[in-house]
Design a protein around this motif. Structure first.
Motif, PDB file in Angstrom:
ATOM      1  N   GLN A  13       1.365   2.654  -2.623  1.00  0.00           N
ATOM      2  CA  GLN A  13       2.460   2.369  -3.457  1.00  0.00           C
ATOM      3  C   GLN A  13       3.743   2.377  -2.570  1.00  0.00           C
ATOM      4  O   GLN A  13       3.872   2.869  -1.604  1.00  0.00           O
ATOM      5  N   ALA A  14       4.735   1.765  -3.162  1.00  0.00           N
ATOM      6  CA  ALA A  14       6.009   1.802  -2.504  1.00  0.00           C
ATOM      7  C   ALA A  14       6.527   3.218  -2.546  1.00  0.00           C
ATOM      8  O   ALA A  14       6.499   4.005  -3.328  1.00  0.00           O
ATOM      9  N   GLY A  15       7.233   3.404  -1.242  1.00  0.00           N
ATOM     10  CA  GLY A  15       7.460   4.949  -1.005  1.00  0.00           C
ATOM     11  C   GLY A  15       6.681   5.623  -0.286  1.00  0.00           C
ATOM     12  O   GLY A  15       6.852   6.831   0.303  1.00  0.00           O
ATOM     13  N   ASP A  16       5.333   5.349  -0.258  1.00  0.00           N
ATOM     14  CA  ASP A  16       4.089   6.133   0.526  1.00  0.00           C
ATOM     15  C   ASP A  16       4.479   5.785   1.921  1.00  0.00           C
ATOM     16  O   ASP A  16       5.214   4.987   2.584  1.00  0.00           O
ATOM     17  N   SER A  17       3.543   6.591   2.670  1.00  0.00           N
ATOM     18  CA  SER A  17       3.396   6.404   4.223  1.00  0.00           C
ATOM     19  C   SER A  17       2.009   6.074   4.529  1.00  0.00           C
ATOM     20  O   SER A  17       1.031   6.321   3.801  1.00  0.00           O
ATOM     21  N   SER A  85       8.196   5.489   3.843  1.00  0.00           N
ATOM     22  CA  SER A  85       9.367   4.842   2.822  1.00  0.00           C
ATOM     23  C   SER A  85       8.757   3.269   2.936  1.00  0.00           C
ATOM     24  O   SER A  85       9.591   2.455   2.828  1.00  0.00           O
ATOM     25  N   LEU A  86       7.627   2.935   2.671  1.00  0.00           N
ATOM     26  CA  LEU A  86       7.148   1.672   2.717  1.00  0.00           C
ATOM     27  C   LEU A  86       7.535   0.858   1.513  1.00  0.00           C
ATOM     28  O   LEU A  86       7.509   1.318   0.337  1.00  0.00           O
ATOM     29  N   LYS A  87       7.764  -0.651   1.884  1.00  0.00           N
ATOM     30  CA  LYS A  87       8.347  -1.186   0.762  1.00  0.00           C
ATOM     31  C   LYS A  87       7.284  -2.424   0.530  1.00  0.00           C
ATOM     32  O   LYS A  87       6.584  -2.647   1.581  1.00  0.00           O
ATOM     33  N   PRO A  88       7.430  -3.129  -0.589  1.00  0.00           N
ATOM     34  CA  PRO A  88       6.527  -4.374  -0.735  1.00  0.00           C
ATOM     35  C   PRO A  88       6.658  -5.272   0.339  1.00  0.00           C
ATOM     36  O   PRO A  88       5.596  -5.976   0.635  1.00  0.00           O
ATOM     37  N   GLU A  89       7.774  -5.558   0.839  1.00  0.00           N
ATOM     38  CA  GLU A  89       8.023  -6.304   1.820  1.00  0.00           C
ATOM     39  C   GLU A  89       7.279  -6.159   3.168  1.00  0.00           C
ATOM     40  O   GLU A  89       7.401  -6.946   4.247  1.00  0.00           O
ATOM     41  N   ASP A  90       6.709  -5.074   3.302  1.00  0.00           N
ATOM     42  CA  ASP A  90       6.139  -4.672   4.606  1.00  0.00           C
ATOM     43  C   ASP A  90       4.709  -5.085   4.411  1.00  0.00           C
ATOM     44  O   ASP A  90       3.894  -4.842   5.343  1.00  0.00           O
ATOM     45  N   THR A  91       4.098  -5.579   3.347  1.00  0.00           N
ATOM     46  CA  THR A  91       2.962  -5.910   3.268  1.00  0.00           C
ATOM     47  C   THR A  91       2.589  -7.217   4.143  1.00  0.00           C
ATOM     48  O   THR A  91       3.415  -8.053   4.201  1.00  0.00           O
ATOM     49  N   THR A 124      -1.188  -3.349   2.285  1.00  0.00           N
ATOM     50  CA  THR A 124      -0.644  -3.890   1.220  1.00  0.00           C
ATOM     51  C   THR A 124       0.322  -2.714   0.607  1.00  0.00           C
ATOM     52  O   THR A 124      -0.388  -1.610   0.252  1.00  0.00           O
ATOM     53  N   VAL A 125       1.566  -3.116   0.202  1.00  0.00           N
ATOM     54  CA  VAL A 125       2.458  -2.054  -0.541  1.00  0.00           C
ATOM     55  C   VAL A 125       2.545  -2.549  -1.707  1.00  0.00           C
ATOM     56  O   VAL A 125       3.436  -3.828  -1.882  1.00  0.00           O
ATOM     57  N   SER A 126       2.182  -1.832  -2.707  1.00  0.00           N
ATOM     58  CA  SER A 126       2.344  -2.410  -4.200  1.00  0.00           C
ATOM     59  C   SER A 126       3.689  -1.881  -4.772  1.00  0.00           C
ATOM     60  O   SER A 126       4.043  -0.831  -4.242  1.00  0.00           O
ATOM     61  N   SER A 127       4.600  -2.348  -5.709  1.00  0.00           N
ATOM     62  CA  SER A 127       5.664  -2.137  -6.211  1.00  0.00           C
ATOM     63  C   SER A 127       5.523  -1.255  -7.355  1.00  0.00           C
ATOM     64  O   SER A 127       4.462  -1.083  -7.927  1.00  0.00           O
TER      65      SER A 127
END
Length: 127
Positions: A13-17, A85-91, A124-127
């Motif tokens: 999820q967004a914000g995870d590492s 601090s992963l973001k959906p755009e890091d997918t 995959t980073v989900s929002s």
């Protein structure tokens, strides 16, 4: 022949590492510059981060600076990419790359500089 194997991708999820690892074969890992790149379907592969053979120099894309950290353990023939601090755009699919001949900071960020590539690991980073 140098072989690179990435691992550590997944769905978060967004914000995870996440921490990606790239293990290489060969006895000369310590002399290779290492890089991480990523690619989204339909887009060009882009530079994420790179580290010199001595780990004395690291380089980052502006989009990940302050959130991602590249490091290496030459004793384990492994390079890491700690992603916070992963973001959906890091997918993307993340690729590890290696090369023994890169000599300039500019070269560290160029796809064409790297001779050896892994198969990629999906993040995959989900929002």
């Amino acid at each position: 022949q140098v072989q690179l194997v990435e691992s550590g991708g997944g769905l978060v999820q967004a914000g995870d590492s996440l921490r990606l690892s790239c293990t290489t074969s060969g006895r000369t890992f310590s002399s290779y510059a290492m890089g991480w790149f990523r690619q989204v379907p339909g887009k060009e592969r882009e530079f994420v981060a790179a580290i010199s053979w001595s780990a004395g120099n690291t380089y980052y894309a502006d989009s990940v600076k302050g959130r991602f950290t590249i490091s290496r353990d030459n004793a384990k023939n492994t390079v890491y990419l700690q992603m916070n601090s992963l973001k959906p755009e890091d997918t993307a699919v993340y690729y590890c790359a290696a090369d023994p001949w890169i000599t300039t900071p500019q070269g560290m960020g160029l796809i064409r500089s790297y001779h050896y590539w892994g198969q990629g690991t999906r993040v995959t980073v989900s929002s």
